[in-house]
Scaffold this motif. Structure first.
Motif, PDB file in Angstrom:
ATOM      1  N   THR A  66      30.265  33.667  30.539  1.00 48.51           N
ATOM      2  CA  THR A  66      31.363  34.621  30.440  1.00 48.51           C
ATOM      3  C   THR A  66      32.302  34.461  31.628  1.00 48.51           C
ATOM      4  O   THR A  66      31.953  33.894  32.662  1.00 48.51           O
ATOM      5  CB  THR A  66      30.829  36.064  30.367  1.00 48.51           C
ATOM      6  OG1 THR A  66      31.922  36.983  30.216  1.00 48.51           O
ATOM      7  CG2 THR A  66      30.045  36.421  31.633  1.00 48.51           C
ATOM      8  N   ALA A  67      33.509  34.950  31.459  1.00 46.74           N
ATOM      9  CA  ALA A  67      34.496  34.981  32.541  1.00 46.74           C
ATOM     10  C   ALA A  67      35.554  36.004  32.173  1.00 46.74           C
ATOM     11  O   ALA A  67      35.751  36.329  30.987  1.00 46.74           O
ATOM     12  CB  ALA A  67      35.135  33.617  32.763  1.00 46.74           C
ATOM     13  N   SER A  68      36.229  36.509  33.166  1.00 46.79           N
ATOM     14  CA  SER A  68      37.318  37.457  32.949  1.00 46.79           C
ATOM     15  C   SER A  68      38.525  37.020  33.762  1.00 46.79           C
ATOM     16  O   SER A  68      38.398  36.724  34.961  1.00 46.79           O
ATOM     17  CB  SER A  68      36.879  38.871  33.367  1.00 46.79           C
ATOM     18  OG  SER A  68      37.956  39.781  33.267  1.00 46.79           O
ATOM     19  N   ALA A  69      39.682  36.955  33.096  1.00 48.33           N
ATOM     20  CA  ALA A  69      40.952  36.627  33.775  1.00 48.33           C
ATOM     21  C   ALA A  69      40.872  35.317  34.541  1.00 48.33           C
ATOM     22  O   ALA A  69      41.340  35.208  35.667  1.00 48.33           O
ATOM     23  CB  ALA A  69      41.362  37.771  34.704  1.00 48.33           C
ATOM     24  N   LEU A  70      40.267  34.303  33.921  1.00 48.53           N
ATOM     25  CA  LEU A  70      40.078  33.017  34.582  1.00 48.53           C
ATOM     26  C   LEU A  70      40.856  31.883  33.926  1.00 48.53           C
ATOM     27  O   LEU A  70      41.335  30.978  34.596  1.00 48.53           O
ATOM     28  CB  LEU A  70      38.582  32.666  34.607  1.00 48.53           C
ATOM     29  CG  LEU A  70      38.204  31.282  35.141  1.00 48.53           C
ATOM     30  CD1 LEU A  70      38.477  31.204  36.648  1.00 48.53           C
ATOM     31  CD2 LEU A  70      36.740  30.953  34.847  1.00 48.53           C
ATOM     32  N   LEU A  71      40.976  31.916  32.608  1.00 51.19           N
ATOM     33  CA  LEU A  71      41.413  30.732  31.857  1.00 51.19           C
ATOM     34  C   LEU A  71      42.781  30.216  32.264  1.00 51.19           C
ATOM     35  O   LEU A  71      43.034  28.998  32.214  1.00 51.19           O
ATOM     36  CB  LEU A  71      41.410  31.024  30.357  1.00 51.19           C
ATOM     37  CG  LEU A  71      40.038  31.053  29.665  1.00 51.19           C
ATOM     38  CD1 LEU A  71      40.228  31.238  28.166  1.00 51.19           C
ATOM     39  CD2 LEU A  71      39.263  29.773  29.942  1.00 51.19           C
ATOM     40  N   ASP A  72      43.712  31.076  32.639  1.00 49.21           N
ATOM     41  CA  ASP A  72      45.072  30.606  32.947  1.00 49.21           C
ATOM     42  C   ASP A  72      45.091  29.671  34.154  1.00 49.21           C
ATOM     43  O   ASP A  72      46.062  28.949  34.362  1.00 49.21           O
ATOM     44  CB  ASP A  72      46.013  31.794  33.188  1.00 49.21           C
ATOM     45  CG  ASP A  72      45.555  32.663  34.335  1.00 49.21           C
ATOM     46  OD1 ASP A  72      46.274  32.760  35.339  1.00 49.21           O
ATOM     47  OD2 ASP A  72      44.464  33.264  34.222  1.00 49.21           O
ATOM     48  N   LEU A  73      44.019  29.668  34.951  1.00 45.68           N
ATOM     49  CA  LEU A  73      43.955  28.820  36.145  1.00 45.68           C
ATOM     50  C   LEU A  73      43.442  27.423  35.862  1.00 45.68           C
ATOM     51  O   LEU A  73      43.555  26.532  36.711  1.00 45.68           O
ATOM     52  CB  LEU A  73      43.057  29.477  37.200  1.00 45.68           C
ATOM     53  CG  LEU A  73      43.401  30.905  37.628  1.00 45.68           C
ATOM     54  CD1 LEU A  73      42.366  31.401  38.635  1.00 45.68           C
ATOM     55  CD2 LEU A  73      44.794  30.977  38.215  1.00 45.68           C
ATOM     56  N   VAL A  74      42.844  27.186  34.679  1.00 43.87           N
ATOM     57  CA  VAL A  74      42.104  25.941  34.447  1.00 43.87           C
ATOM     58  C   VAL A  74      42.952  24.936  33.671  1.00 43.87           C
ATOM     59  O   VAL A  74      43.995  25.262  33.090  1.00 43.87           O
ATOM     60  CB  VAL A  74      40.784  26.215  33.693  1.00 43.87           C
ATOM     61  CG1 VAL A  74      39.966  27.288  34.414  1.00 43.87           C
ATOM     62  CG2 VAL A  74      41.039  26.611  32.250  1.00 43.87           C
ATOM     63  N   SER A  75      42.459  23.697  33.636  1.00 46.18           N
ATOM     64  CA  SER A  75      43.153  22.597  32.958  1.00 46.18           C
ATOM     65  C   SER A  75      42.538  22.346  31.583  1.00 46.18           C
ATOM     66  O   SER A  75      41.472  22.871  31.241  1.00 46.18           O
ATOM     67  CB  SER A  75      43.048  21.326  33.800  1.00 46.18           C
ATOM     68  OG  SER A  75      41.690  20.896  33.852  1.00 46.18           O
ATOM     69  N   GLN A  76      43.196  21.491  30.810  1.00 44.21           N
ATOM     70  CA  GLN A  76      42.651  21.127  29.501  1.00 44.21           C
ATOM     71  C   GLN A  76      41.336  20.361  29.662  1.00 44.21           C
ATOM     72  O   GLN A  76      40.395  20.599  28.898  1.00 44.21           O
ATOM     73  CB  GLN A  76      43.665  20.282  28.723  1.00 44.21           C
ATOM     74  CG  GLN A  76      43.168  19.915  27.327  1.00 44.21           C
ATOM     75  CD  GLN A  76      44.286  19.453  26.421  1.00 44.21           C
ATOM     76  OE1 GLN A  76      45.458  19.706  26.688  1.00 44.21           O
ATOM     77  NE2 GLN A  76      43.931  18.799  25.320  1.00 44.21           N
ATOM     78  N   ASP A  77      41.254  19.465  30.625  1.00 43.03           N
ATOM     79  CA  ASP A  77      40.003  18.736  30.851  1.00 43.03           C
ATOM     80  C   ASP A  77      38.871  19.704  31.185  1.00 43.03           C
ATOM     81  O   ASP A  77      37.726  19.516  30.735  1.00 43.03           O
ATOM     82  CB  ASP A  77      40.174  17.734  31.999  1.00 43.03           C
ATOM     83  CG  ASP A  77      41.004  16.520  31.588  1.00 43.03           C
ATOM     84  OD1 ASP A  77      41.176  16.321  30.369  1.00 43.03           O
ATOM     85  OD2 ASP A  77      41.471  15.794  32.481  1.00 43.03           O
ATOM     86  N   TRP A  78      39.162  20.714  31.951  1.00 43.04           N
ATOM     87  CA  TRP A  78      38.153  21.712  32.330  1.00 43.04           C
ATOM     88  C   TRP A  78      37.631  22.423  31.077  1.00 43.04           C
ATOM     89  O   TRP A  78      36.412  22.604  30.920  1.00 43.04           O
ATOM     90  CB  TRP A  78      38.768  22.709  33.302  1.00 43.04           C
ATOM     91  CG  TRP A  78      37.797  23.619  34.020  1.00 43.04           C
ATOM     92  CD1 TRP A  78      37.268  23.427  35.249  1.00 43.04           C
ATOM     93  CD2 TRP A  78      37.281  24.869  33.548  1.00 43.04           C
ATOM     94  NE1 TRP A  78      36.439  24.476  35.583  1.00 43.04           N
ATOM     95  CE2 TRP A  78      36.424  25.374  34.554  1.00 43.04           C
ATOM     96  CE3 TRP A  78      37.450  25.606  32.387  1.00 43.04           C
ATOM     97  CZ2 TRP A  78      35.750  26.589  34.418  1.00 43.04           C
ATOM     98  CZ3 TRP A  78      36.771  26.811  32.237  1.00 43.04           C
ATOM     99  CH2 TRP A  78      35.929  27.297  33.258  1.00 43.04           C
ATOM    100  N   ILE A  79      38.537  22.835  30.210  1.00 44.17           N
ATOM    101  CA  ILE A  79      38.132  23.522  28.981  1.00 44.17           C
ATOM    102  C   ILE A  79      37.299  22.600  28.093  1.00 44.17           C
ATOM    103  O   ILE A  79      36.260  23.002  27.550  1.00 44.17           O
ATOM    104  CB  ILE A  79      39.376  24.044  28.228  1.00 44.17           C
ATOM    105  CG1 ILE A  79      39.924  25.283  28.948  1.00 44.17           C
ATOM    106  CG2 ILE A  79      39.043  24.371  26.773  1.00 44.17           C
ATOM    107  CD1 ILE A  79      41.175  25.858  28.333  1.00 44.17           C
TER     108      ILE A  79
END
Length: 641
Positions: free
Chosen positions: A474-487
């Motif tokens: 789980t995570a909260s308010a994190l995704l906007d910081l990450v890259s496509q490779d990370w996802i």
């Protein structure tokens, strides 16, 4: 026009003690700045509150409209934490702490603990805390650590001001030296120590006048008996409580202030004396060591009769020392601030402008500011479905929280999920994880089967992050910081191990302002600023080229390609113009958007600054609200045959 302010105190505002004088002068200064201030005086016994006091405080707070700005003097709230905790949920509550109640002289160890724990419980609930010295700020943090009762509120220091007054003349050679002691007759002020110290002086060419109400009859009687026993009735006078004019005359005719206190949260009479160029003989008790600058007086250990006698004797016997200390006091006099300055500082503390800078303190302040909105607007349906999935999978779910910060995501999810639970909180910031451990420790003790461990490591590469044993990530308010490779790395990892994902409050990149009816506003400057902000969101934040508002959709597509069942819920922040509790968060958002836009287009800094000022004003005046697009998702792996 600024919002009205309610100021709650125990008893009448016109009492002649340092704490009440501070309150009265701050109220006066705020009114001079144009602020409407309503003072409520509570009857009953304080600080060890009786039933009347509790009823008075509860009634006063119940009668205030929701989201009212209210300042409560610590004397009126410290022993009534239940009322404070209940009312802090609907009021903008600021605690004004002169010094911790449990630090009063004469308390037993159990009484001291009771006062401290009760006051810390109340302080943990308020929005803000204002203290009158750096010493008290540090003292509250020490108590918070000692009792494992963390304070989330911002602590601001607003020191007392002084009046601009004429400077005292130096003593004429041969005239009796006149000491003045200004303090209520209670054990903490140490007048008994003073009398014993004066009795040890060899010379008798002095007079000591003590002003202050007898708040403790037994102690006042003891001081009178000491004066009589030592034969000092002719040169030590107890004048009792006096009015401002009498005290002014007492200061004017004095050659030194003597304050033998065991402990002070600030010691206003010290700066009142220094404002007249009057040397001070005092102790190092509490904040006094810092309130009296070096060279403007003499300081001794609290309660040390012999040392105080020596200090008084040196002052009496050494004209050069007296002249030096008076020169030091006169130099300090030029550095003191007036009450209007103190009032402005108090007003600023009541309405802080959040600042967006890197580092743990910023992160902690921002996470605290947003937590209530996160809890209010995020999905509860998806955690409930996650609990059902976990129940079918295992009896002891293992959960990993990425970018856990101070642990707010775990605290939100824990009640929804089946016990026992084993959590791993992962963040790159050790200080935030320490805060998380402090707040979560009591949860582990209170709820059987809750186990929490923390790991400080970077999330830039998931290869070294221990996700293997997790049932749900789980995570909260994190995704906007990450890259496509990370996802893609995360989804591949989860797919290989049949792990579920629960992502909350992922920004969608959309935001804007709303009118009084919460309807979206269309404004060209807002659109221009938003475009700069969204461009800034795609910069590398340490996890690769950030996806910003596109991250949520990217994650959904990757999960669907991995044959995950994905459920989504729109969870926008809807921060209303009518809800004053939302305004600090809205101000923080405006500042953050403006600073990001300035980094993206520094050549447009002037225009961005004008936009920030206009929008900050419109939020402060209640003209507009803010909406921020977010989305939550729960992704569970396809059941295998």
């Amino acid at each position: 026009m600024s919002e009205p302010l309610t100021f709650i105190i125990a008893g009448a505002l016109d009492q002649r003690t340092g704490g009440y004088i501070y309150d009265a002068r701050i109220v006066e200064a705020l009114r001079q700045e144009g602020r409407t201030v309503d003072v409520i005086s509570l009857s009953g016994r304080f600080p060890n509150a009786d039933q009347e006091a509790a009823e008075q405080l509860a009634t006063a707070l119940n009668n205030l409209p929701e989201a009212t700005d209210v300042v409560i003097d610590g004397l009126a709230m410290g022993m009534l934490p239940d009322i404070i905790v209940q009312q802090a949920k609907r009021l903008m509550m600021t605690a004004l702490v002169h010094h911790p109640l449990g630090d009063e002289q004469g308390l037993s160890e159990s009484e001291q603990q009771q006062f401290h724990q009760s006051e810390m419980t109340a302080l943990a609930a308020v929005s803000q805390i204002i203290v009158t010295s750096r010493f008290t700020e540090r003292r509250l943090k020490v108590l918070a650590n000692h009792y494992a009762m963390p304070i989330a509120a911002t602590i601001s220091v607003v020191e007392p001001g002084v009046d601009v007054v004429p400077m005292n003349a130096a003593p004429i050679p041969g005239e009796p030296l006149r000491f003045v002691c200004v303090a209520t007759l209670v054990p903490r002020k140490g007048q008994d120590v003073l009398v014993q110290a004066l009795a040890g002086l060899n010379q008798k060419n002095w007079q000591c006048d003590c002003y202050g109400g007898a708040r403790d009859a037994a102690f006042a009687e003891r001081v009178e008996q000491l004066i009589e026993a030592h034969g000092l009735a002719s040169c030590v006078q107890l004048h009792g409580e006096c009015d401002a004019a009498t005290l002014t005359q007492a200061y004017k005719s004095a050659h030194a202030l003597v304050l033998p206190s065991w402990y002070e949260g600030y010691g206003m009479v010290v700066t009142e004396a220094l404002a007249r160029g009057l040397p001070v003989i005092t102790t190092t008790g509490g904040a006094l060591d810092e309130t009296l600058p070096e060279g403007a007086g003499l300081k001794v250990t609290p309660g040390d009769v012999k040392a105080l006698t020596q200090a008084l004797s040196r002052f009496c016997d050494d004209p050069e020392l007296r002249a030096s200390l008076k020169a030091g006091a006169e130099a300090v006099r030029e550095t003191l601030s007036d009450w209007q300055h103190a009032g402005a500082a108090f007003a600023k503390a009541l309405n802080p402008a959040p600042s967006f800078h890197n580092g743990s303190q910023f992160e902690a302040d921002w996470l605290t500011l947003r937590e209530e909105a996160d809890v209010t607007f995020r999905s509860q349906q998806l955690p409930q479905k996650a609990a059902i999935w976990l129940n079918e999978r295992t009896q002891t779910p293992r959960l990993v929280d990425l970018g856990a910060g101070r642990g707010s995501n775990m605290r939100f999810l824990m009640p929804f999920l089946p016990p026992p639970q084993h959590w791993t909180l992962i963040d790159h910031d050790a200080e935030l994880l320490n805060d998380a451990r402090d707040s979560i420790g009591k949860l582990e003790n209170a709820q059987a089967g809750i186990r929490v461990e923390t790991l400080c490591t970077s999330l830039d590469s998931l290869v070294h992050v221990p996700l293997q044993d997790a049932d749900l990530i789980t995570a909260s308010a994190l995704l906007d910081l990450v890259s496509q490779d990370w996802i893609e790395t995360l989804v591949t990892h989860c797919q290989a191990r049949d792990q579920a994902l629960l992502m909350a409050l992922s920004v969608t990149g959309e935001w804007g302002f709303t009118d009084a009816d919460d309807e979206p506003l269309s404004d060209d400057d807002d659109h221009w600023l938003q475009a700069l902000f969204m461009a800034h969101q795609h910069r590398d934040k340490g996890l690769g080229d950030a996806l910003g508002g596109q991250a949520h959709e990217t994650l959904v597509n990757a999960l669907e390609q991995a044959n995950y069942q994905v459920e989504q819920v729109a969870t926008p922040w809807l921060l209303s113009s009518a809800n004053r509790l939302h305004r600090p968060l809205m101000t923080a958002l405006i500042n953050g958007w403006a600073e990001a836009a300035t980094e993206q287009a520094p050549e447009a800094a002037t225009r961005i600054g004008e936009w920030r000022e206009r929008r900050t004003h419109s939020v402060a005046s209640g003209e507009v609200g803010i909406w921020v697009g977010h989305c939550d998702l729960l992704a569970t792996p396809e059941k295998r045959a």
